[in-house]
Design a protein around this motif. Structure first.
Motif, PDB file in Angstrom:
ATOM      1  N   MET A   1       0.833  -1.218   0.000  1.00 42.12           N
ATOM      2  CA  MET A   1       0.000   0.000   0.000  1.00 42.12           C
ATOM      3  C   MET A   1       0.862   1.260   0.000  1.00 42.12           C
ATOM      4  O   MET A   1       0.611   2.212  -0.736  1.00 42.12           O
ATOM      5  CB  MET A   1      -0.901   0.039   1.255  1.00 42.12           C
ATOM      6  N   ASP A   2       1.884   1.266   0.864  1.00 41.54           N
ATOM      7  CA  ASP A   2       2.757   2.447   0.956  1.00 41.54           C
ATOM      8  C   ASP A   2       3.555   2.656  -0.334  1.00 41.54           C
ATOM      9  O   ASP A   2       3.811   3.789  -0.739  1.00 41.54           O
ATOM     10  CB  ASP A   2       3.709   2.342   2.158  1.00 41.54           C
ATOM     11  N   SER A   3       3.907   1.561  -0.984  1.00 42.52           N
ATOM     12  CA  SER A   3       4.613   1.687  -2.273  1.00 42.52           C
ATOM     13  C   SER A   3       3.677   2.305  -3.300  1.00 42.52           C
ATOM     14  O   SER A   3       4.074   3.181  -4.079  1.00 42.52           O
ATOM     15  CB  SER A   3       5.066   0.321  -2.785  1.00 42.52           C
ATOM     16  N   TYR A   4       2.432   1.828  -3.292  1.00 40.03           N
ATOM     17  CA  TYR A   4       1.452   2.362  -4.237  1.00 40.03           C
ATOM     18  C   TYR A   4       1.262   3.877  -3.999  1.00 40.03           C
ATOM     19  O   TYR A   4       1.213   4.665  -4.953  1.00 40.03           O
ATOM     20  CB  TYR A   4       0.113   1.617  -4.101  1.00 40.03           C
ATOM     21  N   SER A   5       1.179   4.261  -2.727  1.00 42.44           N
ATOM     22  CA  SER A   5       0.998   5.696  -2.411  1.00 42.44           C
ATOM     23  C   SER A   5       2.158   6.531  -2.949  1.00 42.44           C
ATOM     24  O   SER A   5       1.965   7.622  -3.482  1.00 42.44           O
ATOM     25  CB  SER A   5       0.915   5.924  -0.898  1.00 42.44           C
ATOM     26  N   LEU A   6       3.374   5.985  -2.803  1.00 45.46           N
ATOM     27  CA  LEU A   6       4.543   6.719  -3.312  1.00 45.46           C
ATOM     28  C   LEU A   6       4.473   6.848  -4.843  1.00 45.46           C
ATOM     29  O   LEU A   6       4.690   7.935  -5.394  1.00 45.46           O
ATOM     30  CB  LEU A   6       5.839   6.000  -2.886  1.00 45.46           C
ATOM     31  N   ILE A   7       4.115   5.760  -5.508  1.00 49.26           N
ATOM     32  CA  ILE A   7       4.037   5.805  -6.981  1.00 49.26           C
ATOM     33  C   ILE A   7       2.946   6.792  -7.412  1.00 49.26           C
ATOM     34  O   ILE A   7       3.106   7.515  -8.403  1.00 49.26           O
ATOM     35  CB  ILE A   7       3.767   4.396  -7.563  1.00 49.26           C
ATOM     36  N   LYS A   8       1.857   6.828  -6.654  1.00 51.11           N
ATOM     37  CA  LYS A   8       0.755   7.752  -6.983  1.00 51.11           C
ATOM     38  C   LYS A   8       1.245   9.206  -6.926  1.00 51.11           C
ATOM     39  O   LYS A   8       0.947  10.012  -7.811  1.00 51.11           O
ATOM     40  CB  LYS A   8      -0.380   7.530  -5.972  1.00 51.11           C
ATOM     41  N   ILE A   9       2.040   9.500  -5.913  1.00 55.82           N
ATOM     42  CA  ILE A   9       2.586  10.867  -5.804  1.00 55.82           C
ATOM     43  C   ILE A   9       3.512  11.146  -6.990  1.00 55.82           C
ATOM     44  O   ILE A   9       3.471  12.222  -7.595  1.00 55.82           O
ATOM     45  CB  ILE A   9       3.312  11.065  -4.458  1.00 55.82           C
ATOM     46  N   LEU A  10       4.315  10.149  -7.349  1.00 50.89           N
ATOM     47  CA  LEU A  10       5.218  10.346  -8.497  1.00 50.89           C
ATOM     48  C   LEU A  10       4.418  10.595  -9.768  1.00 50.89           C
ATOM     49  O   LEU A  10       4.771  11.448 -10.582  1.00 50.89           O
ATOM     50  CB  LEU A  10       6.121   9.121  -8.688  1.00 50.89           C
ATOM     51  N   SER A  11       3.331   9.860  -9.917  1.00 48.76           N
ATOM     52  CA  SER A  11       2.535  10.023 -11.149  1.00 48.76           C
ATOM     53  C   SER A  11       1.920  11.424 -11.200  1.00 48.76           C
ATOM     54  O   SER A  11       1.769  11.999 -12.275  1.00 48.76           O
ATOM     55  CB  SER A  11       1.504   8.911 -11.284  1.00 48.76           C
ATOM     56  N   LYS A  12       1.576  11.963 -10.030  1.00 51.61           N
ATOM     57  CA  LYS A  12       1.046  13.340  -9.997  1.00 51.61           C
ATOM     58  C   LYS A  12       2.097  14.355 -10.454  1.00 51.61           C
ATOM     59  O   LYS A  12       1.785  15.458 -10.866  1.00 51.61           O
ATOM     60  CB  LYS A  12       0.578  13.695  -8.581  1.00 51.61           C
ATOM     61  N   HIS A  13       3.369  13.962 -10.321  1.00 53.51           N
ATOM     62  CA  HIS A  13       4.465  14.827 -10.786  1.00 53.51           C
ATOM     63  C   HIS A  13       4.881  14.465 -12.217  1.00 53.51           C
ATOM     64  O   HIS A  13       6.013  14.737 -12.627  1.00 53.51           O
ATOM     65  CB  HIS A  13       5.685  14.697  -9.872  1.00 53.51           C
TER      66      HIS A  13
END
Ligand SMILES: Nc1ncnc2c1ncn2[C@@H]1O[C@H](COP(=O)(O)OP(=O)(O)OP(=O)(O)O)[C@@H](O)[C@H]1O
Length: 297
Positions: A177-189
């Motif tokens: 879950m935490d990995s997914y959250s990090l990737i989600k933030i990256l995708s927003k950038h």
């Protein structure tokens, strides 16, 4: 009088132009950020053993320990740095003094420690950062950046600036879950690069494959980003023993399964060298300077 920021911009422009005329047929330094959403999944363990195996392939490796406040690579490598990157940027030491040598010739530079370090970086230091990039480019094949856990701004900026990302996770749902959250933030950038996935502390191939396939599919479907499974590292309690002995696990337990896993992963990642673009470490430092510059304005 022109502002310092304008002068800095000019220096960066000049350096970029200079780098364009260099021969880019040679493989330049690969800049790889090593991250995880959750803490304690084995980033530092991975970094040390990846570096050790790269050294066995005769690659020159510099690790920057950027796990702010929790830096522990020095302990893992059994070395005692007297300086960190902050000292270097403030000209309180030379690069040679700040970079210390660990087992098998792995080099370590401690990152800037302390939460307010970003604010302290002024234009002069930014110039130094670019110079540091130049020196690293000349002397190393790999720059590995061991990050802290989570998705703090400094972590996200470092990932955005680095050329490659290795994301470490375990099969635990919280790690996924935490990995997914990090990737989600990256995708927003607008992060678009392929992310290399490594599953650590693997106890069953079935679970590992299931976890990998699930996150790869979810990330593709919802975030339109590509995760590639590079491989997994078996769970081995001897990894903690190596930590207590302050030696790379791959060095002292070379015959064990997880040591073979580290070796295979390293061969796989280093085998991709020719596919890499040639922007190298300078591009990383230019981008970091850009982030710092925004921050101090
Ligand atoms: N494959 C493995 N098998 C067994 N134990 C492991 C494995 N990888 C790491 N560990 C253990 O997990 C613990 C955390 O490892 P490590 O410090 O490398 O994690 P980290 O992600 O860098 O942590 P932090 O987020 O605190 O920086 C250590 O005790 C280490 O020995």
């Amino acid at each position: 009088m022109r502002s310092q920021a304008a002068k800095l911009k000019e220096i960066m422009k000049k350096k970029k132009a200079e780098s364009k005329v260099q021969n880019f047929n040679t493989v330049s330094t690969r800049t790889i950020a090593i991250a995880s959403g959750k803490g304690g999944v084995g980033k530092s363990t991975f970094t040390v053993n990846f570096a050790y195996n790269l050294r066995k392939l005769d690659k020159k490796v510099l690790i920057i320990d950027s796990d702010i406040g929790m830096a522990n690579l020095d302990i893992m490598l059994g070395v005692q740095p007297n300086y960190d990157m902050g000292h270097l940027l403030r000209e309180e030491c030379s690069l040679e003094e700040a970079v210390i040598e660990g087992p098998a010739g792995i080099k370590l530079l401690s990152g800037i420690t302390g939460d307010d370090s970003f604010i302290d970086i002024k234009n002069e230091a930014m110039k130094k950062l670019i110079e540091l990039g130049d020196k690293i480019e000349k002397n190393y094949d790999y720059l590995l950046i061991d990050l802290g856990a989570g998705a703090a701004k400094s972590i996200v900026n470092t990932i955005l600036a680095a050329e490659e990302l290795i994301l470490l996770l375990t099969t635990e749902p919280t790690s996924v879950m935490d990995s997914y959250s990090l990737i989600k933030i990256l995708s927003k950038h607008q992060y678009k690069k392929k992310i290399k996935l490594v599953i650590n502390q693997s106890q069953s191939k079935k679970d590992t494959d299931k976890t990998a396939q699930r996150i790869i599919k979810t990330v593709k479907n919802y975030l339109d980003l590509d995760l590639t499974l590079v491989g997994s590292i078996s769970y081995d309690r001897k990894i903690s023993e190596a930590l207590r002995k302050q030696k790379p696990y791959s060095e002292i337990f070379s015959k064990r399964k997880a040591a073979q896993d580290f070796e295979n992963l390293t061969r796989k990642i280093s085998g991709e060298e020719k596919e890499q673009s040639s922007k190298g470490v300078k591009s990383y430092f230019y981008k970091m300077v850009g982030f710092f510059n925004k921050h101090v304005k």
